[in-house]
Each structure stands twice: as structure tokens, then as C-alpha cells.
Design an enzyme around this catalytic site. Structure first.
Site, PDB file in Angstrom:
ATOM      1  N   GLU A  90       0.636  -1.335  -0.082  1.00 16.60           N
ATOM      2  CA  GLU A  90      -0.025  -0.060  -0.062  1.00 16.60           C
ATOM      3  C   GLU A  90       0.894   1.157  -0.018  1.00 16.60           C
ATOM      4  O   GLU A  90       0.498   2.198  -0.491  1.00 16.60           O
ATOM      5  CB  GLU A  90      -0.983  -0.074   1.174  1.00 16.60           C
ATOM      6  CG  GLU A  90      -2.247  -0.870   1.224  1.00 16.60           C
ATOM      7  CD  GLU A  90      -1.753  -2.415   1.602  1.00 16.60           C
ATOM      8  OE1 GLU A  90      -0.620  -2.688   1.962  1.00 16.60           O
ATOM      9  OE2 GLU A  90      -2.657  -3.267   1.744  1.00 16.60           O
ATOM     10  N   PHE A  96     -11.998  -7.520  13.059  1.00 19.03           N
ATOM     11  CA  PHE A  96     -10.774  -8.203  12.466  1.00 19.03           C
ATOM     12  C   PHE A  96     -10.197  -6.867  11.142  1.00 19.03           C
ATOM     13  O   PHE A  96     -11.099  -6.238  10.763  1.00 19.03           O
ATOM     14  CB  PHE A  96     -11.077  -9.173  11.551  1.00 19.03           C
ATOM     15  CG  PHE A  96     -10.081  -9.603  10.513  1.00 19.03           C
ATOM     16  CD1 PHE A  96      -8.584 -10.171  10.870  1.00 19.03           C
ATOM     17  CD2 PHE A  96     -10.170  -9.635   9.439  1.00 19.03           C
ATOM     18  CE1 PHE A  96      -7.749 -10.379  10.184  1.00 19.03           C
ATOM     19  CE2 PHE A  96      -9.064 -10.061   8.449  1.00 19.03           C
ATOM     20  CZ  PHE A  96      -7.996 -10.404   9.065  1.00 19.03           C
ATOM     21  N   GLN A  97      -9.004  -6.528  11.275  1.00 16.23           N
ATOM     22  CA  GLN A  97      -8.415  -5.551  10.328  1.00 16.23           C
ATOM     23  C   GLN A  97      -9.166  -4.053  10.674  1.00 16.23           C
ATOM     24  O   GLN A  97      -9.319  -3.297   9.685  1.00 16.23           O
ATOM     25  CB  GLN A  97      -8.784  -5.809   8.842  1.00 16.23           C
ATOM     26  CG  GLN A  97      -7.654  -7.256   8.630  1.00 16.23           C
ATOM     27  CD  GLN A  97      -7.457  -7.277   7.150  1.00 16.23           C
ATOM     28  OE1 GLN A  97      -8.596  -6.881   6.164  1.00 16.23           O
ATOM     29  NE2 GLN A  97      -6.230  -7.707   6.890  1.00 16.23           N
ATOM     30  N   LYS A 154     -17.935  -0.945   5.458  1.00 15.37           N
ATOM     31  CA  LYS A 154     -17.928  -1.937   4.402  1.00 15.37           C
ATOM     32  C   LYS A 154     -19.610  -1.785   3.968  1.00 15.37           C
ATOM     33  O   LYS A 154     -20.249  -2.174   3.066  1.00 15.37           O
ATOM     34  CB  LYS A 154     -17.522  -3.072   4.726  1.00 15.37           C
ATOM     35  CG  LYS A 154     -17.700  -4.225   3.537  1.00 15.37           C
ATOM     36  CD  LYS A 154     -16.831  -5.267   3.953  1.00 15.37           C
ATOM     37  CE  LYS A 154     -16.983  -6.421   2.675  1.00 15.37           C
ATOM     38  NZ  LYS A 154     -16.704  -7.811   3.000  1.00 15.37           N
ATOM     39  N   MET A 173      24.595   8.859   2.691  1.00 17.20           N
ATOM     40  CA  MET A 173      24.415  10.254   3.406  1.00 17.20           C
ATOM     41  C   MET A 173      24.503  10.182   4.900  1.00 17.20           C
ATOM     42  O   MET A 173      25.106  10.685   5.589  1.00 17.20           O
ATOM     43  CB  MET A 173      22.872  10.880   3.047  1.00 17.20           C
ATOM     44  CG  MET A 173      22.624  12.342   3.659  1.00 17.20           C
ATOM     45  SD  MET A 173      24.115  13.339   2.636  1.00 17.20           S
ATOM     46  CE  MET A 173      22.983  13.912   1.546  1.00 17.20           C
TER      47      MET A 173
END
Lengths: 189, 586
Positions: free
Chosen positions: B53, B115-116, B165, B484
Site C-alpha cells: 500500500e 478484524f482489520q 463496508k 548520506m
């Protein structure tokens, strides 16, 4: 101490301490922030203050227009003049914020706060507490034979003064609302 | 017919279509399945399946920066949303307009540790310009239209719409963009004419004027760049730019001093220090630019054009603050300057240029390619020489030494051709960004200049590049170091190279082949040109593993905590260059 808790003139400024370390004195300002009363708007305002290291001395919020779903947040904050300017500009960036007013600089204003004080005691102390409450024009909103709950309205300083007086007289608990403020005279902000 | 009944999921796709979205970058999951089902049943919007993502959001950023249009990403709830946080923060810091749609657990399960489930709007509140949790299907299309409005108006930035959802499944009224409620969010674009006039007056008399431009010019659109060019040519004033603003004024323009800042050019930084009129257009006095604030350009009157009032006087006090869109303000500046007779202090400006030419002679980017190891500066000089004439070249970078070298050695003559993570400094930005750029410009030459360590951070996107046949060129300057970090350890921490090694590196050629792409290894300066040509001529994604000097430092450099006139140039003693004061800075 600056809002970032770095001593003035200290050498350990990181690149992110963007303030002049020798800046002017700390000022106290009362800000009125008019916002859409939508979910999370208070979190946005508070998150801004914590995320950028600004002070909140008091904060009150309630919906003031039920039809338009507009709330008014009154914030008392402190900082150097440049920090205060930055706070106002940052508040103005928040999408649901309509207006930001600095009541401290935009002309005369009135500030009021409400405090509830529970004072317990008997005998002389109880009598003295009630006598002082009367001088401060305080209401008694609850009473038992051994306690009072006082309701006081006034400037934060007046409430501080009353608290000092109650402390030796059996002060048990304090609840304060924080400041609500309006500009004086005709005209809304 | 502005209001139609449809499911929330269908509304999402319809709203995106109505907003003119052609490509979205995303990754499916449980909480966005209804939306993915709708995506499956249409052909207008192209969905690019990323491999992580974070990649989706950076790809949307690359798309946005190279087109000027908002980028769109779609991810699922919980881990999908938390993985998007780095990209959102990156877009916030660099003012990139992106719209991220996240799935959420159904409204009746919010707060149950489902969940999630994650508090997505809570987590992303400080890293978005604004975000919304949509609880009613009737509100969904309106909110998406608002999201596009907020992302693109004023100072652009990332927005997020969190869609439970059940809201996706339920039916509601669809509102078309034209019928959508207009937000009160309408930042003013016109600058104050009095202040603009005062600035023009200052320009007429200034002895040592300087334009200091930034990403705001790019964000304002191509018209702003055109106006800027006209103004610079007409006045003959020198111009420098931040990392974010490269390309607004062409690098081959004769008034160009090169990039300024911590790794900016000698002439640009000294001009900043010594100018008497600094005209900041769309830059924000970032700490990489100012160095020590107290000693920043001590003798100049400063004007600051910015669309965001909070940028003004945040870091540097300016005498001429102008709040407005760069394009509008430049238009007014030009108009007023012309109407007043196109005056400048010609003699003094000529002297100023003579001074600048002296600084230029220092030739701060000079390097010597000797021996049989490729110097990173040489690699980028050759890349520049072999690609600068390409009609549509887009450059992305990761973050670190290679990024600064790319900014120094590559020239950008057009806006929107340079995608780099400036404010947040996100390693792993460049590769997914190059995917987004190539999706927007299928026939363009898209090169991601990378370091091997940064590149590994989002290397999974090779799968995306191969799947969609995106011929992105991954030009990796491989020094087997976090260059760096190592440089700072050398200058600041007694050469104790704590954890700044890239051990156990993959064989990049085999890695490319494992993904079904082409890999090229180059370690000999004599082979470099041929190898670069091989990369350019290959029609498909390439990983170019360019082995370079391991301990090369990036110069010029303004040490932390020092002013512009205390720059370090290469090949000089840098021992104790950064004092204890500077050491605490990043």
C-alpha cells in the site's frame, strides 16, 4: 521556558526549533474559533496544539448554532507574539474552521468561567467559608451539615482567588469549565 | 438527472469517473471488496495493482506530480490504511494533491477491535489535509467530491475518505459533482495589490535582487512557470530554486544559478546570503534552505508569496508578505511592473551579476573521474548527457546522496518532470513514484535515480512494473552504503560507521531476471556510456546496478547550524566542520 521546553538562549536548538530563542515575552491570548460541528473537529484542534508544541491553558467547546451545526471553541493559550501568530494561522488552515478571532487583540472582550468548589468542615471554618462565599457572590448549590458545593462565576483570576481562600477552610474538590469569551459591544465575532 | 439511487460501492466508482480519474493505484482486501467488484465490472478507470500500500500512495504522488492532476489510491482497512501513512505524510509535506480511499469495518463494528480494524481517521488526522469517515451512503458521493475539492484547492495536499463496508453495500442517492454541496473551503488566490506594488517598487531599485522559487510554482500549474520565466527574462534578475521547484525556470536558462540549500550550489547560496532583495515565490524557508536562521541573508528585504498564510513569518520574518496563488500573483507583478515602465536598477544589477560570475568560477560541482571506479557524479553527468535531449524525460529519486547529486547534475527545463521526496525525505519513494509517472505518461522516458538501500525499501514494486509493462529505468548508484548517513558519521561522529553498511545485497541483475525484467551491471567508467544506452534502448523495466565509489561525499554542503557563507566545498578539510551546536540538527 519556551513552549518547546527549551531554555531561552540554550545552545541545543535543533533545526526544528524555528523560534527566535531570544524572542519577546510570553503573552496570554484568548482565541475564539468558529468551526463546523463535525466528527473529530475538536481532535483536529487539540492535535494541532500537541503536534506543534503549543500550550493550551484552557479550552471550552459547545455547539452554539444548532441549526447550522456550528460550534465555538474558546482557547486560552500562551506564547511569544510570533508563536501566537503561527497558532492563529495554523488554526485557520484546518478545513472545518470558519473563523479565528484573537479576542485579546481585537478590542475589549469579556471572559467568564464557572467553578464548582466542594468545601467540607464544621464550626468556625464552615461559617467562614460561607461568609467568604457571600462576599464573592457565590451560590450554594449543595449542602450537607458538613459540606457545601459552591458555584462561582467570574474571571479566571477571581476563581483562583476564591480557591486560595477556600484551601485552608476544607477545600476538597474543584471543577472548572475553562473560559468562555465574547467581544464587548455591538457586532459578532 | 443529478440524483440517482445506487450502492455505495458503485458510487465510489461513479464519483471517481465524474472527477475525471483515469488511473487508480490500489490493493484489495476484505473491507473494500464491494468497490473492487465494481471496478471489475467497468473499463473506464484503470486499476494498477501495487505490491504494497505504501507503493500505491507514492505511485499516486508520482502520477499527481507529473500531471498536475490529483492522484488516487484505494486500500483496505487496518493494515492497508496504516501502510498508507508514510505516503500520506510525504504528500502532506510536499503539498501533493492525492485522494486516498480506505475501506473500514462495518459501522456497527467500529470500536469493537474488529478484524482489520484501525482508527484510520484518527491515525491519519495529522498526516492529511483533511479526512472523513463516511457513515451514511447518502453522504458518500458528496464527501468524495469534497475530498477532491479540498485536495486540489489552496495549498494542495493529501485527503482520505474512510468508507465502512456496510456503507459500500447499502444503497443511497448519488450526487454528481455539479450538484454537490459547495464547501466553505475557498482559499483566496489573489494577492494584495498594495503589497505587490510595494514589491514591484523594491524590484525597480534593488541592487542585488534574487528570485528564490519553490514547489509552489510547480503546484500553481504550468502557467505560473511561464509567467515566472517571462518575469525573470524581462527583469534580468538571477534565480535559484529549492529542490521542490526545479524545472519551473529552465536549468538551461541564462539567469539560472542552480539549486540552493544544504547541498545547493555555491553561487546560489552566496547570492542568497548577499542579496538585498529576496523574492520568495512559493517556497517556505525550510531548514534545509535557511541554515542558521539568525544569520540567514542578513542584509536583504524579503518578499514571500505563498498561498498558505501559516507559511508566512513561520521561520523568517518578511517585510512583504503576499498571500495568494503564485500564478495570480506573478500575473499581477508582471502587469504592474510593465505598467510602471519596466524599470530595474540596471547598473547595479550588472555589478551583481559580475559578483555572481566570480562565485560561479569556483565551479563547485567540479569532480575528477579517475581510476577504474565510477564516481557517482560522473554516472549522473553521463546520464544527463545521454538523456537531456529526450523530448519527455521524467526523473524520480529516492532519498540520500544520490538525490542531491541528481538535483545538482541533472538539468530540468520543464515543470512536473522531477519527482522527489523533499519535506519528509522518504527512502523508498522513488520507485513506486516512477510507476505512477509511467502510468500517466506511457511513452515517456522515466528514470528513477536511486541508492541501493533506498531502492530495496520498495523493491516489491518490480512486480507492478513487470505486470503492467512499465519501462521504468531504475538507475541505482550502488556504493554498498547508506551514503548520506555514512557522510554524516564521517563528519560528525568520528568516522564510526554505525549500521550504515548495505550488507548481503542481492545480485541486482539476477533480481531483475527473477522478476522477468532486464538487469545491467556496470562497474567500469569505460563501459558506462554503452551500458546507459543499453538501458535506454531496452523496451521494458531495467535495473541498472551502477557500482560507484564507496566513500564519496556530497558537496557543496552547508554544515548544520552554519550560515550560507560557511559552505564546505569538496576536497577541503572537513574535520570538525560541524560543531556541537550543529550536531543536534538533522
Amino acid at each position: 521556558m519556551s513552549p518547546l521546553k527549551i531554555k531561552k538562549g540554550a545552545s541545543s536548538h535543533s533545526a526544528y526549533d524555528l523560534r527566535d530563542p531570544h524572542a519577546e515575552a510570553i503573552e496570554r491570548h484568548t482565541l475564539a474559533v468558529v468551526v463546523d460541528n463535525e466528527a473529530g473537529v475538536l481532535a483536529r484542534v487539540i492535535g494541532l496544539f500537541s503536534g506543534r508544541g503549543y500550550n493550551i491553558e484552557s479550552l471550552t467547546v459547545a455547539e452554539t448554532d444548532h441549526t447550522g451545526h456550528v460550534s465555538r471553541i474558546t482557547i486560552v493559550t500562551s506564547g511569544t507574539p510570533s508563536v501566537i501568530e503561527q497558532i492563529k494561522a495554523q488554526l485557520g488552515r484546518i478545513v472545518p474552521v470558519h473563523e479565528v478571532h484573537d479576542l485579546t487583540v481585537e478590542g475589549p472582550s469579556v471572559e467568564r468561567e464557572l467553578g464548582l468548589f466542594k468545601v467540607a468542615g464544621t464550626g468556625d471554618k464552615r461559617v467562614e467559608a460561607l461568609r467568604l462565599a457571600d462576599i464573592f457572590r457565590v451560590n450554594v448549590v449543595d449542602s450537607t451539615l458538613e459540606s457545601f458545593v459552591f458555584e462561582i462565576t467570574g474571571t479566571p483570576e477571581k476563581i483562583d482567588a476564591f480557591a486560595e481562600l477556600m484551601r485552608p477552610l476544607g477545600l476538597q474538590e474543584v471543577a472548572r469549565t475553562g473560559v468562555a469569551a465574547l467581544s464587548r459591544g455591538d457586532g459578532a465575532h | 438527472m443529478s440524483k440517482t439511487q445506487m450502492t455505495g460501492a458503485k458510487m465510489v466508482v461513479q464519483a471517481l469517473k465524474d472527477q475525471g480519474v483515469e488511473v487508480i493505484f490500489g490493493y484489495p482486501g476484505g473491507a473494500v471488496l464491494p468497490i473492487y467488484d465494481e471496478i471489475f465490472q467497468q473499463n473506464q478507470i484503470r486499476h494498477v495493482l501495487v505490491r504494497h500500500e505504501q507503493g500505491a500512495v507514492h505511485a499516486a504522488e508520482g502520477y499527481a506530480r507529473s500531471t498536475g492532476k490529483p492522484g488516487v489510491a484505494l486500500v483496505t482497512s487496518g493494515p492497508g490504511a496504516t501502510n498508507a501513512v508514510t505516503g500520506l505524510t510525504d504528500a502532506l509535506m510536499d503539498s501533493i494533491p492525492i485522494v486516498v480511499l480506505t475501506g473500514q469495518v462495518p459501522t456497527f463494528m467500529i470500536g469493537n477491535d474488529a478484524f482489520q480494524e484501525a482508527d484510520t481517521v484518527g491515525i491519519t488526522r495529522p498526516c492529511t489535509k483533511h479526512n472523513w469517515l463516511v457513515k451514511e451512503t447518502d453522504e458518500l458521493s458528496n464527501t468524495i467530491h469534497q475530498a477532491f475539492h479540498v485536495a486540489t484547492k489552496g495549498r494542495p495536499g493529501p485527503v482520505l475518505v474512510d468508507i465502512p463496508k456496510d456503507v459500500q453495500f447499502a444503497s443511497g442517492k448519488y450526487t454528481a459533482p455539479k450538484a454537490a454541496r459547495v464547501s466553505h473551503y475557498q482559499p483566496p488566490v489573489k494577492g494584495d495589490i498594495e503589497t505587490i506594488t510595494a514589491l514591484v517598487e523594491a524590484m525597480e531599485t534593488a541592487k542585488r535582487p534574487l528570485f528564490y522559487t519553490g514547489g509552489g510554482v510547480i503546484n500553481s500549474g504550468p502557467a505560473a512557470s511561464t509567467l515566472l520565466r517571462e518575469l525573470v527574462e524581462a527583469t534580468g534578475f538571477p534565480i535559484t530554486s529549492t529542490l521542490m521547484g526545479l524545472g519551473a525556470y529552465p536549468a538551461n536558462g541564462e539567469k539560472w544559478l542552480g539549486m540552493l540549500g544544504m547541498h545547493g550550489l555555491y553561487e546560489a547560496n552566496l547570492a542568497m546570503h548577499d542579496c538585498d532583495l529576496m523574492i520568495n515565490i512559493g517556497a517556505r524557508f525550510d531548514d534545509r534552505i535557511t541554515g542558521r536562521v539568525q544569520d540567514f541573508s542578513p542584509g536583504s528585504v524579503k518578499a514571500h508569496v505563498d498561498i498558505d498564510p501559516s507559511s508566512i513569518n513561520k521561520v523568517i520574518r518578511v517585510e512583504l508578505p503576499i498571500i495568494g496563488d503564485v500564478g495570480h500573483v506573478l500575473e499581477d507583478m508582471l502587469r504592474i511592473w510593465k505598467s510602471r515602465g519596466r524599470k530595474t536598477n540596471g547598473e547595479a544589477v550588472k555589478k551583481w551579476w559580475a559578483q555572481i560570475e566570480k562565485w560561479r568560477k569556483v565551479d563547485c560541482l567540479a569532480f575528477k573521474q579517475e581510476g577504474n571506479v565510477i564516481k557517482p557524479q560522473y554516472a549522473l553527468s553521463r546520464l544527463e548527457a545521454l538523456t537531456k535531449d529526450h523530448p519527455s524525460r521524467y526523473i524520480c529519486t529516492e532519498v540520500g546522496q544520490h538525490q542531491m547529486w541528481a538535483a545538482q547534475y541533472l538539468g530540468f527545463n520543464e515543470p512536473n518532470r522531477w519527482m522527489t521526496s523533499g519535506g519528509l525525505g522518504t527512502m523508498g519513494y522513488g520507485f513506486p513514484a516512477s510507476v505512477g509517472v509511467q502510468m500517466a505518461h506511457p511513452d515517456a522516458l522515466v528514470i528513477n535515480v536511486a541508492g541501493e538501500a533506498s531502492w530495496l525499501m520498495n523493491m516489491q514494486e518490480m512486480g507492478t512494473a513487470v505486470q503492467y509493462r512499465l519501462p521504468v529505468k531504475q538507475f541505482i548508484l550502488n556504493n554498498e552504503r547508506l551514503g548520506m548517513v555514512r557522510q554524516w558519521q564521517e563528519l560528525l561522529h568520528g568516522e564510526r560507521y554505525s549500521e550504515s553498511w548495505s550488507s548481503a545485497l542481492p545480485d541486482f541483475v539476477k533480481l531483475a531476471e527473477a522478476f522477468g525484467a532486464k538487469g545491467i551491471l556496470c562497474s567500469d567508467p569505460a563501459d558506462l556510456d554503452d551500458a546507459i544506452m543499453e538501458m535506454l534502448n531496452h523496451d521494458g523495466p531495467v535495473i541498472f546496478d551502477c557500482l560507484v565509489t564507496k566513500h564519496e561525499n556530497c558537496y557543496p554542503m552547508i554544515p548544520s547550524g552554519e550560515p550560507h557563507n560557511k559552505m564546505l566545498l569538496g576536497e577541503v578539510s572537513t574535520k570538525d566542520a560541524i560543531g556541537a551546536k550543529g550536531a543536534v540538527m538533522v
